[in-house]
Design a protein around this motif. Sequence first.
Motif, PDB file in Angstrom:
ATOM      1  N   HIS A   1       0.846  -1.198   0.000  1.00  0.00           N
ATOM      2  CA  HIS A   1       0.000   0.000   0.000  1.00  0.00           C
ATOM      3  C   HIS A   1       0.877   1.242   0.000  1.00  0.00           C
ATOM      4  O   HIS A   1       1.967   1.235   0.560  1.00  0.00           O
ATOM      5  N   GLN A   2       0.361   2.279  -0.596  1.00  0.00           N
ATOM      6  CA  GLN A   2       1.018   3.591  -0.566  1.00  0.00           C
ATOM      7  C   GLN A   2      -0.027   4.607  -0.143  1.00  0.00           C
ATOM      8  O   GLN A   2      -1.162   4.569  -0.617  1.00  0.00           O
ATOM      9  N   PHE A   3       0.378   5.533   0.725  1.00  0.00           N
ATOM     10  CA  PHE A   3      -0.547   6.532   1.242  1.00  0.00           C
ATOM     11  C   PHE A   3       0.046   7.911   1.032  1.00  0.00           C
ATOM     12  O   PHE A   3       1.205   8.154   1.374  1.00  0.00           O
ATOM     13  N   THR A   4      -0.728   8.795   0.444  1.00  0.00           N
ATOM     14  CA  THR A   4      -0.277  10.167   0.240  1.00  0.00           C
ATOM     15  C   THR A   4      -1.262  11.114   0.910  1.00  0.00           C
ATOM     16  O   THR A   4      -2.474  10.875   0.893  1.00  0.00           O
ATOM     17  N   VAL A   5      -0.715  12.160   1.492  1.00  0.00           N
ATOM     18  CA  VAL A   5      -1.560  13.164   2.128  1.00  0.00           C
ATOM     19  C   VAL A   5      -2.111  14.077   1.035  1.00  0.00           C
ATOM     20  O   VAL A   5      -1.360  14.535   0.164  1.00  0.00           O
ATOM     21  N   LEU A   6      -3.400  14.318   1.076  1.00  0.00           N
ATOM     22  CA  LEU A   6      -4.044  15.214   0.118  1.00  0.00           C
ATOM     23  C   LEU A   6      -3.310  16.555   0.127  1.00  0.00           C
ATOM     24  O   LEU A   6      -3.219  17.223   1.156  1.00  0.00           O
ATOM     25  N   THR A   7      -2.761  16.928  -1.032  1.00  0.00           N
ATOM     26  CA  THR A   7      -1.907  18.106  -1.143  1.00  0.00           C
ATOM     27  C   THR A   7      -2.359  18.970  -2.306  1.00  0.00           C
ATOM     28  O   THR A   7      -2.402  18.501  -3.441  1.00  0.00           O
ATOM     29  N   PRO A   8      -2.672  20.237  -2.056  1.00  0.00           N
ATOM     30  CA  PRO A   8      -3.014  21.136  -3.162  1.00  0.00           C
ATOM     31  C   PRO A   8      -1.743  21.543  -3.908  1.00  0.00           C
ATOM     32  O   PRO A   8      -0.854  22.164  -3.329  1.00  0.00           O
ATOM     33  N   ILE A   9      -1.641  21.164  -5.155  1.00  0.00           N
ATOM     34  CA  ILE A   9      -0.448  21.426  -5.962  1.00  0.00           C
ATOM     35  C   ILE A   9      -0.552  22.809  -6.604  1.00  0.00           C
ATOM     36  O   ILE A   9      -1.571  23.142  -7.209  1.00  0.00           O
ATOM     37  N   PRO A  10       0.505  23.620  -6.460  1.00  0.00           N
ATOM     38  CA  PRO A  10       0.484  24.952  -7.088  1.00  0.00           C
ATOM     39  C   PRO A  10       0.140  24.856  -8.574  1.00  0.00           C
ATOM     40  O   PRO A  10       0.595  23.957  -9.271  1.00  0.00           O
ATOM     41  N   GLY A  11      -0.688  25.784  -9.012  1.00  0.00           N
ATOM     42  CA  GLY A  11      -1.122  25.820 -10.402  1.00  0.00           C
ATOM     43  C   GLY A  11      -2.428  25.097 -10.654  1.00  0.00           C
ATOM     44  O   GLY A  11      -2.956  25.132 -11.763  1.00  0.00           O
ATOM     45  N   THR A  12      -2.969  24.433  -9.625  1.00  0.00           N
ATOM     46  CA  THR A  12      -4.231  23.725  -9.794  1.00  0.00           C
ATOM     47  C   THR A  12      -5.366  24.535  -9.173  1.00  0.00           C
ATOM     48  O   THR A  12      -5.136  25.406  -8.326  1.00  0.00           O
TER      49      THR A  12
END
Length: 165
Positions: A68-79
Amino acid sequence: SLGFEAFREEELKNFNKRNTIATNEEAVRILQSNGIQVWGCFIVDPAWERRDFDGLLEYLGRLRLSFHQFTVLTPIPGTGFFTEKVQELLTTNYERFDFLHGVLPPKLPVAEFYENMARLYAFSKLNLADLRRGWHEGDITPATLRRLAAMLQRLANPQAYLAGS
């Protein structure tokens, strides 16, 4: 590697995924029945409470994925999401926009949020049969195994997330 993103329908819709939990589960069934190991990727929302982490762990237990891989919800610049959330950002240090560190305020206390992230990775051990198979087939070298063990040990340590905060 499958980008499940979520374990609940409403979250898939919020991520604008044109998919369903049932479709994800059917994909896992087909792949596993054909001997293919599945690496599942999930997004962790900083707005989660402990029961949300518990729900994901219970879901993962049922799926029986290889990793499993888990990523924290991250607002990416430019979106658009970044524009929507820019006033809520805890930092503009883009080194922290690594999907492992939260840049939006968590609902839980910070230390507790990362304890739960670490709990996800502690659950997420490659099974011994997969490691043996990879070793015997030459896909996993001793150096790779050492790096993998070190990575999992770090990801399963809540203090690792807080370092450098």
